[in-house]
Structure formats: structure tokens, C-alpha cells
Design a protein around this motif. Structure first.
Motif, PDB file in Angstrom:
ATOM      1  N   ALA A 172       0.971  -1.208   0.150  1.00 57.10           N
ATOM      2  CA  ALA A 172       0.044   0.106  -0.015  1.00 57.10           C
ATOM      3  C   ALA A 172       0.826   1.133  -0.048  1.00 57.10           C
ATOM      4  CB  ALA A 172      -0.975  -0.012   1.023  1.00 57.10           C
ATOM      5  N   HIS A 173       2.037   1.246   0.755  1.00 50.39           N
ATOM      6  CA  HIS A 173       2.864   2.442   0.620  1.00 50.39           C
ATOM      7  C   HIS A 173       3.633   2.417  -0.670  1.00 50.39           C
ATOM      8  CE1 HIS A 173       6.968   4.322   1.095  1.00 50.39           C
ATOM      9  NE2 HIS A 173       7.292   3.144   0.819  1.00 50.39           N
ATOM     10  N   PHE A 174       3.853   1.549  -1.207  1.00 50.73           N
ATOM     11  CA  PHE A 174       4.427   1.628  -2.516  1.00 50.73           C
ATOM     12  C   PHE A 174       3.413   2.096  -3.405  1.00 50.73           C
ATOM     13  CE2 PHE A 174       7.609  -1.002  -5.308  1.00 50.73           C
ATOM     14  CZ  PHE A 174       8.790  -0.396  -4.700  1.00 50.73           C
ATOM     15  N   SER A 175       2.283   1.618  -3.536  1.00 51.63           N
ATOM     16  CA  SER A 175       1.093   2.323  -4.301  1.00 51.63           C
ATOM     17  C   SER A 175       0.756   3.651  -4.242  1.00 51.63           C
ATOM     18  CB  SER A 175      -0.069   1.418  -4.398  1.00 51.63           C
ATOM     19  OG  SER A 175       0.068   0.422  -5.048  1.00 51.63           O
ATOM     20  N   GLY A 197       3.368   6.192  -5.256  1.00 54.37           N
ATOM     21  CA  GLY A 197       3.310   6.408  -6.879  1.00 54.37           C
ATOM     22  C   GLY A 197       2.306   7.300  -7.101  1.00 54.37           C
ATOM     23  N   LEU A 198       1.116   7.095  -6.752  1.00 58.21           N
ATOM     24  CA  LEU A 198      -0.237   7.863  -6.629  1.00 58.21           C
ATOM     25  C   LEU A 198       0.144   9.127  -6.557  1.00 58.21           C
ATOM     26  CD1 LEU A 198      -2.951   5.381  -5.594  1.00 58.21           C
ATOM     27  CD2 LEU A 198      -2.614   6.433  -7.720  1.00 58.21           C
ATOM     28  N   LEU A 255       2.836  11.058  -6.345  1.00 61.31           N
ATOM     29  CA  LEU A 255       3.678  11.616  -7.492  1.00 61.31           C
ATOM     30  C   LEU A 255       2.951  11.834  -8.603  1.00 61.31           C
ATOM     31  CD1 LEU A 255       6.564  11.890  -8.612  1.00 61.31           C
ATOM     32  CD2 LEU A 255       6.585   9.433  -9.533  1.00 61.31           C
ATOM     33  N   LEU A 256       2.055  10.822  -9.080  1.00 64.84           N
ATOM     34  CA  LEU A 256       1.022  11.316 -10.348  1.00 64.84           C
ATOM     35  C   LEU A 256       0.104  12.222 -10.147  1.00 64.84           C
ATOM     36  CD1 LEU A 256       0.034   9.917 -12.873  1.00 64.84           C
ATOM     37  CD2 LEU A 256      -1.478   8.575 -11.629  1.00 64.84           C
ATOM     38  N   TYR A 287       6.605  14.273  -2.726  1.00 72.36           N
ATOM     39  CA  TYR A 287       5.591  13.270  -2.723  1.00 72.36           C
ATOM     40  C   TYR A 287       6.105  11.944  -1.730  1.00 72.36           C
ATOM     41  CZ  TYR A 287       8.632  10.634  -5.682  1.00 72.36           C
ATOM     42  OH  TYR A 287       9.693   9.799  -6.324  1.00 72.36           O
TER      43      TYR A 287
END
Lengths: 345, 241, 587
Positions: free
Chosen positions: A160-163, A166-167, A169-170, A272
Motif C-alpha cells: 500500500a505504501h508503494f502504491s 506512486g499515486l 507522484l502522479l 511526494y
């Protein structure tokens, strides 16, 4: 080092420590209730901080879009899980939990953001945008795993941390942002200038701790949450739904994360991926408390803040290394005092 | 004659590939005490846990006319079922009063206060200890608290798993007297016991379980007189005869 | 995996880079897959089999990479010569970190790995020796027979030779005495400890093993890339390695390679597609990777490898029964010799006294029954005798030697074998392997012998011993089935066979007859009498009174942690205190 620097470092350490303390409280709470080690706690901090910074600029923050992503995913998971028993009543309930809140909040954000209502209303709006993501995250990632081992939950938390990084950043891009202080005035105590923002942080931390204390001690919902933490099966046997406790714990954690983010946004530039390191410092404190003790975690958090402040004075480039290596002696002490039987998992 | 409150039809429960309960059928009338007796490992606890939804089971389960299939524990609580498990599952680091209040989690605040008064009237010991942490209670008090907590939810069916477990004989007598007293309030009681002699004395109807299957059932008094049951389950004293 | 398929894969792998028209880029991808597979292989042993999770493997890659980078650029060493040093430094670092964190159960270890993983990552970027954030450049390539392996095709063979060797070593390790001990960590380690496995030592072994594979991967990386800086050794990389292991199927050697392949290819594609989609550059693949990890845990926790293998039809062949020379047996004490003695043993848990000054003796050649109502403290007494718990006061002696306050391994070594009230076998392992765990102390070969297969003679003897005990207990038909498919009653018998593999002097049986049918109970009673006649001493806890009464020579009755009676079975059952305890005062 003279007295002014010493006092300055102390103030800096205690201020950061107060933030870590808030995060440590949320981590202990979430772990006790759901057995999830909430690695993405730091992302809620980032979301809160960046949301406030965007509101400062009069823009609709990226988290509004993120909230819709979270709600849509959670709704999809819920519909899929209930695909055989979808009724009108259930659909209405789902809409109430997964459609209405994000809709209201996003419309509100779109309407209020350009008005630039000032620091405090914007801070509250930022917290309102980020907080619902907590229960949605629980619904998406952790509720389907509620019977899994702590280890599996931890790996899912890292996912979840990884996603979520990334989100972020997006939705926010790679540039760092900083917000206006909530309180601009300050005063001097002797040789030391005390910033209004530090005072705001202390007050928010103390106020939140008091609120949590009352919530857990006085309300049936708070007691139900504690009961789930003490004995999950016992709580289910009196009719407390695990899913409810989990979502509630995640709501509180996300709100605390967003609050912390709002509090630090004016003090430091947030990128981010900044939240991860901030959240991990809350972890170091929570682990000192064995992931069970609230008071020890709070005290340890202030300790982490102080070590960090002094480390950055003496060996600034090794600051993070020193703080994270702190965990080794802590674990060592825990391992030496641990009983020689291993009955868990 | 009224309809049964609980009906189990051909219930089977498996742990992995091992069936701990095989094709068990059982039915109980409202307001009665029904007991399931049997040796350690016979599957009695598994059966209760399956009835409460702690374990997935095959077969048909009906409570108060409602067919239960994938109802969660919490939904069964809401329907009026309550289980006092073998390990009691109290909230050890919370006070006796908080434990009881949480027992009424699903009821309205006013009703909760009323239930609390009733439970204190039935268990005066708990009122004396209302501020004490549940983890510091003695074995008998813990059992009383577990029963009191279950009663706070105003159940129609109370399932008790080995209420005499680990208790001294004198306290066991108290607990069984309380169970008899509870029946008078109209609640139905499903009692799982290793202490077969005591259970047969207070029950209306009894089932004997062996290796996951029901091997005998009938009015409790009849079973208590059955020489084979006496030899197998009424223990040491009988063996000495 | 069937041999023909494996053979085809090896041949294709060997000629692939040489085929005309294969782009260099593809070979580079394969190299990256190999590097990832090495690290993931370590995680197969550590996480998949041993149940210990690490997010910090990338840091160990860093140790391997920076060691060779410094030695080759600063001191002019040959790349080949640095391998032993890289391995030694990585191993030493893992040993220190392992010693610090391995005693912790459950979730502290992975949390610890995040913390030191981050610290080491920052450290790599701060050390002057490593040229701080710039890193070390101009690292020489591998040199073989006068050729420098500058291009991807050359180093491909070095990397994949390492992967094949590591895969073989890992398979050998898992299929050995040490491998059984590693698998036994999963069940919480209590059964393993009861048969003399030092769980702490085994944890350290797997931790260092996994770190070494990561270190070798880093060493290879340095000479492939010919430049290193801190960036590939952070927590994100550590998480990706774990994703590889989970995706492929943590626990399967083939899964590591499959997982590395899928993650590497997916990453390559995502890094190409997502920035185009979102219109800006960044590590967007983490969004997909994180979600993938969660979905896998929710839907396919065993990973993809087992599903892939299930597609290949496998010929079912009957495994041969192990045949080998029997192991040497222990001398049995003469009948009547005092064997076990408990002297005023007390155990308090906080305020609760579970065992209250209990004393009794067991003589060689007897079957002694320990009975009492549920919760009377019988299992606690077993745990005190076997070193799982230590008494608060009092003393337990075995053959005149104090065993209280000693470890489970110590007690096992002295010849006390046990079964558990809650059956403690590994459901996915075969009955034979479960039972062979009992013979752990009768073998000597360690990790290194297992890896290089110098343990085959001993391994055959251990398995033959296990098979002998299984036959003795009448379960030969089930020998090669997974233990999880047996009934509870049968598993209790499996536990007895496992305890017999220890070649015990004293056998402790916790409710051996529970869950058995009438006939099975009779057979068990006959078996136990036979064991007694062969000179074994048995102490058992049991609820079935008729079973206890006809079997035992001596009975000890406990209630509420206190001994209330002791003597010949016929006397004990007429004892008023015993009747009171069993029947209660309910009138």
C-alpha cells in the motif's frame, strides 16, 4: 554550543517529537485493533501537507482526485464481495458510505479552494479530504486479509505504501511544496524565539491526545475499539464487527496523519515521498513501546525528535542513519528481555 | 407445542481434510436446557463454534425460523444468539463494568443501563467488582462475567461451552444453579459439558457426542440412567463400582 | 519439474544469446532477471520456507557491490579475487544484524530490516570511501581467458552460471536435515526445539544464506554495470525483491526465477508505458507493483509457480522406501532405576499458580499416568519437564542431572521425547519428513554438507530410521502422504513415531488416545506395552479412564495444580479426594 543553540535544538526536537508522537499513537492504535503495521501512515502525512499547500495556492488539490480513486476502488471491492446479496437496502448503504462522502467533499473542495479561506479553514478542509481515504484503504487492502498473519498484513502494508507513494507522484508531481503557517505571530521567551507554528503543534498534539483519551474512556464506540484490540473474538461475540473497528481505526489514523501533515507543511518542504521517513520515525517510537503502550510511545517519540535535532546539529548528513540505527539497540533490548519461548505465530 | 428455537441438520465441520464434526443433527425447544456431553476431542466445542459462525460448516442451521448460511458472528448476535466460549474471551485489561456495557453494544443506551442493573442483581459479585479489571478476577468470577456479558445482549439462545472448566466443585455448583435460574427467565440454553453428571442433572434433553458424531440422545434423566452412558461418561466413580 | 522440460530450458538458455538477431537489449533484460533471481532465491529460503521476512536484501547487494568496487578500483584486485572478500563481508554484516534481530518473533524482524535497510542505504551515499552520492565508476569487467567481458552476452554466462549453481544449492539445502529444521521454523519452532533443533541457529543460517546470495548478486551487478552508487540498494529495491519472491511463489526454487522474470519484464514495460500515459517522468511502476503485491496476498498467496507446475502433467511414481544401515541406538537404563524426579516444582504465571509444589518420580520401565480434570496443570508439567517452560521454584532431575531451567534442546539431547496436546506437525510436509525431524539429533551433517550433497549417506539413514518408526506405529501406508491429510488421531500416532526417532529413554505423551476409535485405542495400548517391554519408559496424560487404568503401572493425580493422590491405579480410583475432584460436589 551555547545556551541559545541548545534551547533552539530542544524546541526543534520537541516540536518534531510531538508530530512523531501523534503518528506513533495512530500506529499503536491501528496495530492493536487490526494487527496491521501501518507503513503507509506516512503517506497520509504527505497527502495532508500537499493538500494544504495546494489550497494555499487557491488550487483544487490532487488529493480530491485521489479520494475519488480510493472511494471508487473501495466501492468496487464492496460490490464484488456482496455480488450475491446486493439488495436495494444494501446499495443505499454502500452509496451512503462510498459515494456520498467523497462527492460532498470534492464538491466542497472545488467550491472553497479558489476562495482561499485562510489557514485554519483550509487545514480543516485538507483533513476532511484525506481522512476518508483511511477507511477506504482498509476496505480495499486489509479487510479481505483480516484473518491473515501479522506478517502477511505487513507485506500488504508495504504494498500500500508503494502504491500510495506512486499515486502521490502522479497527482502532485515531483516538486516539493510548502504551506503558509497556521499562526504567523510568535514571541520570544528569554533568548529564544518561539514560533506560533510550534505552539500550534503543541496545542494540537495535546488536544488530540485528550480527545482520544475521552473517546476511548467514555464512549461506547471507543470502548468497542479498545475491546477489539484486547480480544478480537470477544468483541465479535458481543456484536462488534471487525470491519467496523478496522475502518474506524483507519479513519482515526488517516485523520491523525493528515493533521500531522497540515502541522508540518508550513515548517518544511514536503515532497511526494517525504512522508515515509516521517512515518518511520513514528515507528521507531511505537516499537519502543512494543506497539502496545501509548504513553511509552509518546515519550519515545519526543526522544526521537530530540536525537534527530541534536544529530542534525553535530552530524547533519548522518542524521537519518543515526535515527534509524536507534532501532537496533531498542530491538536488542527487546530481544534480551523477550521470553525464550516463541508461542506466537 | 412451540416450534424449535434451534435446529441443526446434518452439520459437518472440517479442519482441512479432517472432519471434526460429522452429520450432527440436533433440535431444541424454546426455554429448554439441552446439553451435549462427550469426551475431550469429541467435537463438542467445534459444534458450538460452528453454530455461532466461528467456523464454516456444511449442513442446515435454523435459528428462530431464520435459515443461517453465511451469516457472520455479528449477524447471529443481532438475531439473538450468544456464545460463552470455553476460553471466556473477556476483555482482560478493561473493567468489569466496561466488559458488561460492551455486552450490550448492539442495544440502545437506555436498555443497556436497565440490563446492567439486572445483571448486577443476578450476579452481586460482579457489582462488588465493577471497577476491577476483568483480568484480575478469579476463575468463577470470570465465568460469571462471561455469562453476564452474554446476557447484556438480551439473547434468546445462550450457548455455554464448558462453564465448569477449571472451577472448584463449590463454584461449579453456584454456576449450575445460576444456569437453572436463567432458564426461568425464558432464555434457551445449549450447554456443552465434560462434567456429564452435573449437566445431566439440570438438562431437559441430552445428546452424547463421540468422535464427531451423535451416538445417543434422549431426555436427560433417561440418559443418566443408561448403564452404557454411565460407564463411559460418568467417570471414575462408575468405573470403581 | 520434469527433467525433459528442464533440459530444454537449459539448452535454450545456453544458446539464446548466440542466436543471430537476438537484440542485446533482450540479453541485458535476462541478465537483470538473473540478478533478481539470485536475491529472490535467498528469500525463498528465508521467507517462503523459513517464514522470516526481510525488506532489506538490497542492502546486502550493496555490500557485495561496494566491496568489489573498492577493491578493484582502489587496490587493483582482479574481479574474481574479490568474490571471497565480498562474500565474507556480506556474511559478517548479516551475522551481526541477524544476531541483533533473529531472536525477535514475528513482525519485529521485518520492521528491523526496514530500519537498517534504510540506514545502510543512506550510509552508502555518505561514505567518502564510496565517493558519496556519485558512487564508484570505471569498475573493471570480468576477465576470462584473455577476454574482457564488456558486453551483455559475455557476462550473461557468468550470471546464469551463478543462478543455476544457487538454485541447485538451494534445492539441496531444502532437501536435507538442515532443510527440515528450516521448515520446522514455520510451525513456531516449538516442535523443532523439542527435537533438539536450535531454532536461533537455524534462523541465523538462513538469514546469512539469503544475504550471501544477495551479496553475490551485488558483486555481479558491479561488474555488469561497471559503476555503482547507492540508488539500487534502497528499500524500494528491497520491496521489489520481496515482490519477486511472493509473485513467483515464496517457497519454490523455480518461483524465484519466475518471479524475477515477471517483475523485471513488467517493470521494463511499465517504465516505458506509464510515463507516456501520464505525460511526465517518474517511478509510476510502484503504483502497479504495490497493488500487485496486495492482490497477490489476497488471491494467490502461494504465488504463481505452484499453478504453473499444476499445468504440467506429472507421472506419479511411488517413492522408494529408504533403505540404509540403522543408526546407533542409546543404551537403555536398567528397569527400576529412578529416571525422572520432580521435587516441589512450582510454576506461577503472574498471580496464577498453575503448578503448585508438585513432586513425583518416574522409574525406568514404567508407564506412569498423569491425570486430572481439564486445566489441572498437566500440560504445564510436561512443558516444565521438556524445558519449554522453566519452573518458578523446585527442581526437575533426569537420571540424576538437573534439567529444569535448561533449554528444550538440552532436554531432548538427554533422551526425552514428547508429543503435543495440540498436534504440532507441518501439514504440507510428508509424514516421513515430519517423523525424520525427530531424528535430528542423531545426524551430524550441517548446512555446507547439505549444499554440496556430502550428506547423502547420513540422510538415507535418518530417513530409514523414520520409515522404521512409522512402520512400527502401523502407519506405513501413509508414509508419503502430506501430514495435513491424516486424521487427528493418526497425527497423534505420527507424533509418537517422531518422538521415537529421537531414540528416547523417556517418552512423554500428551493425550495420545484422544480422537482415536475404540479399535485404534486398543492397538495403541498394545503398542505402548510393547515399547515398555523393549525398555522404554512412558509418562502420559490421558482422559480416557479405561485406557489409563489398564495401561499404567503408577498414577499421579493433579487438580488445580496440586498433586492430590498418587499410587497404583486400583488404589487411586477409590481415593475420596480423586472422586471429589472428578465428579464435583454437584448433588
Amino acid at each position: 554550543m551555547d545556551a541559545t543553540i541548545l534551547l533552539f535544538l530542544l524546541q526543534d526536537g520537541v516540536t518534531n517529537g510531538a508530530i512523531y508522537a501523534l503518528l506513533a499513537l495512530a500506529l499503536v492504535l491501528v496495530f492493536a485493533v487490526t494487527r496491521v503495521i501501518l507503513v503507509p501512515q506516512g503517506e497520509f502525512v504527505t497527502y495532508g501537507a500537499l493538500t494544504l499547500a495546494m489550497l494555499d495556492l487557491g488550487k483544487v488539490p490532487g488529493t480530491a482526485g485521489l479520494l475519488i480513486v480510493f472511494a471508487a476502488l473501495a466501492l468496487a471491492v464492496e460490490v464484488w464481495a456482496n455480488r450475491r446479496r446486493l439488495s436495494l437496502k444494501l446499495s443505499g448503504r454502500l452509496a451512503l458510505f462510498y459515494v456520498l462522502p467523497p462527492l460532498v467533499i470534492v464538491v466542497l473542495a472545488g467550491w472553497l479552494a479558489p476562495m482561499r479561506l485562510g489557514p485554519v479553514p483550509q487545514a480543516l478542509l485538507a483533513i476532511a479530504i484525506v481522512s476518508p481515504m483511511g477507511p477506504y484503504l482498509y476496505r480495499i487492502a486489509f479487510q479481505p486479509l483480516s484473518e491473515a498473519s501479522v506478517l502477511v498484513l505487513l507485506i500488504a502494508a508495504v504494498g500500500a505504501h508503494f502504491s500510495m507513494t506512486g499515486l502521490c507522484l502522479l497527482f502532485f508531481g515531483p516538486e516539493g511544496l510548502r504551506a503558509q503557517p497556521l499562526i504567523t505571530t510568535g514571541f520570544t521567551a528569554g533568548p529564544l524565539p518561539v514560533s506560533g507554528q510550534s505552539i500550534a503543534i503543541y496545542l494540537a498534539a495535546l488536544g488530540l491526545m485528550l480527545a482520544l483519551y475521552l473517546f476511548f474512556g467514555r464512549t461506547i464506540l471507543g470502548k468497542a475499539l479498545r475491546a477489539t484490540a484486547v480480544n478480537r473474538l470477544g468483541a465479535r461475540l458481543v456484536g462488534v464487527r471487525t470491519a467496523l473497528s478496522g475502518q474506524l481505526a483507519f479513519l482515526i489514523a488517516a485523520a491523525i496523519g493528515a493533521l500531522s501533515g497540515v502541522l508540518i507543511a508550513p515548517v518544511t518542504t514536503v515532497f511526494y515521498d517525504s512522508g515515509f521517513l516521517i512515518g518511520l520515525k513514528g515507528f521507531v517510537a511505537a516499537i519502543v513501546g512494543g506497539l502496545v503502550s501509548y504513553p511509552v510511545a509518546v515519550a519515545a517519540a519526543v526522544g526521537v525528535g530530540l536525537v534527530e535535532a541534536f544529530a542534525s546539529f553535530w552530524a547533519s548528513s548522518f542524521k537519518e542513519i543515526i535515527v534509524f540505527m536507534l532501532i537496533i539497540p531498542v530491538l536488542l533490548v527487546r530481544s534480551l528481555t523477550a521470553t525464550h519461548t516463541e508461542d506466537e505465530e | 407445542m412451540s416450534a424449535p428455537i434451534l435446529v441443526l441438520e446434518a452439520i459437518s465441520v472440517a479442519y482441512g481434510k479432517v472432519e471434526a464434526v460429522r452429520g450432527v443433527s440436533l433440535s431444541m425447544l424454546p426455554g429448554s436446557i439441552v446439553t451435549v456431553i462427550g469426551a475431550n476431542g469429541a467435537g463438542k466445542t467445534t459444534l458450538l463454534n460452528a453454530a455461532m459462525g466461528l467456523l464454516p460448516a456444511n449442513g442446515r442451521l435454523t435459528f428462530g425460523g431464520t435459515a443461517l448460511h453465511d451469516h457472520s458472528i455479528e449477524e447471529r448476535v443481532a438475531l439473538g444468539m450468544a456464545l460463552v466460549p470455553e476460553r471466556r474471551e473477556l476483555f482482560g485489561s478493561m473493567t468489569v463494568e466496561d466488559n458488561l456495557v460492551l455486552g450490550g453494544f448492539r442495544t440502545a443506551a437506555a436498555e443497556r443501563a436497565q440490563s446492567l442493573a439486572q445483571v448486577f442483581a443476578r450476579f452481586p459479585r460482579l457489582e462488588e467488582r465493577r471497577r476491577q479489571l476483568a483480568g484480575t478476577l478469579s476463575g468463577g468470577e470470570r465465568q460469571m462475567l462471561a455469562m453476564g456479558r452474554a446476557l447484556m445482549g438480551r439473547p434468546r439462545l445462550l450457548m455455554l461451552d464448558e462453564p465448569s472448566l477449571g472451577l472448584a466443585p463449590l463454584i461449579v455448583r453456584d454456576i449450575f444453579e445460576i444456569i437453572v435460574g436463567l432458564r426461568k427467565t425464558g432464555v434457551s440454553i445449549l450447554l456443552v459439558e465434560q462434567n456429564a453428571r452435573a449437566a445431566l442433572q439440570i438438562a431437559d434433553h441430552a445428546y452424547v457426542m463421540e468422535l464427531g458424531e451423535i451416538t445417543a440422545h434422549g431426555p436427560a434423566a433417561e440418559l443418566a440412567a443408561d448403564p452404557q452412558i454411565v460407564a463411559s461418561y460418568l467417570g471414575l466413580g462408575a468405573a470403581a463400582d | 519439474m520434469p527433467r525433459p522440460i528442464l533440459l530444454v530450458l537449459v539448452v535454450v538458455g545456453a544458446v539464446f544469446p548466440l542466436l543471430p538477431g537476438v537484440p542485446v537489449f533482450w540479453v541485458t533484460l535476462l541478465n537483470n532477471i538473473g540478478l533478481g533471481a539470485l536475491v529472490a532465491l535467498g528469500l525463498v529460503v528465508l521467507t517462503g520456507v523459513g517464514g522470516l521476512t526481510s525488506f532489506g536484501q538490497a542492502a546486502f547487494c550493496g555490500f557485495g557491490a561496494f566491496t568489489t568496487a573498492v577493491l578493484t578500483t582502489r587496490y587493483g584486485w582482479s574481479p574474481w579475487a574479490t568474490l571471497p572478500v565480498a562474500v565474507a563481508i556480506t556474511g559478517a554484516a548479516a551475522l551481526v544484524l541477524g544476531l541483533l534481530t533473529m531472536r525477535l518473533s514475528g513482525h519485529y524482524l521485518p520492521l528491523g530490516t526496514i530500519a537498517w535497510g534504510l540506514s545502510l542505504y543512506f550510509m552508502f551515499g555518505e561514505l567518502e570511501l564510496f565517493h558519496r552520492h556519485d558512487g564508484i565508476t570505471a569498475i573493471p569487467p570480468f576477465h576470462v581467458a584473455g577476454y574482457d567481458l564488456y558486453d551483455s552476452r559475455g557476462i550473461y554466462y557468468v550470471i546464469w552460471a551463478c543462478v543455476v549453481l544457487a538454485a541447485l544449492a538451494t534445492r539441496n539445502l531444502l532437501d536435507s536435515r538442515t532443510g527440515r529444521a528450516i521448515r520446522a521454523l514455520r510451525g513456531g519452532g516449538m516442535a523443532a526445539a523439542a527435537f533438539g533443533v536450535s531454532t536461533m541457529r537455524v534462523k541465523l543460517v538462513v538469514f546469512v544464506y539469503a544475504a550471501l546470495l544477495a551479496g553475490i548478486s551485488g558483486w555481479l551487478y558491479a561488474h555488469m554495470q561497471r559503476a555503482v552508487n547507492q540508488s539500487p540498494f534502497g528499500i524500494n529495491a528491497g520491496i521489489e525483491y520481496l515482490l519477486m519472491a511472493v509473485l513467483g511463489g515464496a517457497g519454490y526454487v523455480g518461483g524465484a526465477i519466475l518471479g524475477s522474470g515477471l517483475v523485471t519484464l513488467l517493470k521494463d514495460q511499465l517504465q516505458r508505458i506509464l510515463p507516456q500515459l501520464f505525460g511526465s517522468r517518474g517511478n509510476y511502476e510502484t503504483i502497479v507493483f504495490g497493488a500487485l503485491l496486495i492482490v497477490l496476498l489476497q488471491t494467490a498467496r502461494e504465488g504463481l509457480w505452484p499453478r504453473l507446475v499444476a499445468l504440467v502433467p506429472e507421472r506419479r511414481h511411488q517413492p522408494r522406501l529408504p533403505q540404509a544401515e540403522p543408526l546407533p541406538a542409546r543404551a537403555r537404563p536398567p528397569a527400576g532405576e529412578p529416571l525422572l524426579s520432580l521435587q516441589s516444582v512450582r510454576k506461577a504465571f503472574g498471580g496464577l499458580i498453575a503448578v503448585n509444589d508438585v513432586s513425583f518420580n518416574v522409574r525406568a520401565g514404567e508407564i506412569v499416568g498423569l491425570i486430572g480434570p481439564n486445566g489441572a496443570g498437566k500440560s504445564t508439567i510436561f512443558n516444565l519437564v521438556t524445558g519449554v517452560l522453566w519452573p518458578t521454584s523446585g527442581e526437575i532431575k533426569f537420571r540424576g542431572e538437573r534439567v529444569s531451567g535448561r533449554s528444550s534442546q538440552f532436554v531432548a539431547r538427554r533422551g526425552i521425547g514428547r508429543t503435543f496436546q495440540h498436534v504440532n506437525v507441518l501439514p504440507n510436509m510428508s509424514v516421513l519428513e515430519n517423523v525424520a525431524l525427530g531424528a535430528h539429533l542423531r545426524g551430524r551433517k550441517g548446512t555446507f554438507s547439505s549444499v554440496v550433497r556430502a550428506d547423502r549417506d547420513e540422510e538415507a539413514r535418518l530417513l530409514a530410521e523414520a520409515a522404521r518408526q512409522i512402520e512400527r506405529m502401523g502407519l506405513a501406508r501413509h508414509m508419503h502422504r502430506a501430514a495435513g491429510s491424516l486424521s487427528l488421531g493418526q497425527l497423534r500416532i505420527v507424533e509418537i513415531a517422531r518422538a521415537l526417532c529421537l531414540d528416547p529413554v523417556l517418552l512423554l505423551l500428551d493425550e495420545p488416545a484422544a480422537g482415536l476409535r475404540h479399535m485404534e485405542k486398543r492397538e495403541l495400548a498394545q503398542t505402548l506395552v510393547r515399547l515398555k517391554n523393549e525398555g522404554l519408559t512412558i509418562l502420559l496424560v490421558e482422559h480416557d479412564m479405561s485406557f489409563v487404568m489398564q495401561l499404567t503401572d503408577h498414577l499421579v493425580v493433579v487438580d488445580f495444580g496440586t498433586k492430590i493422590a498418587e499410587g497404583r491405579p486400583a488404589d487411586v480410583r477409590t481415593d475420596p479426594a480423586v472422586i471429589e475432584a472428578y465428579l464435583g460436589g454437584v448433588a
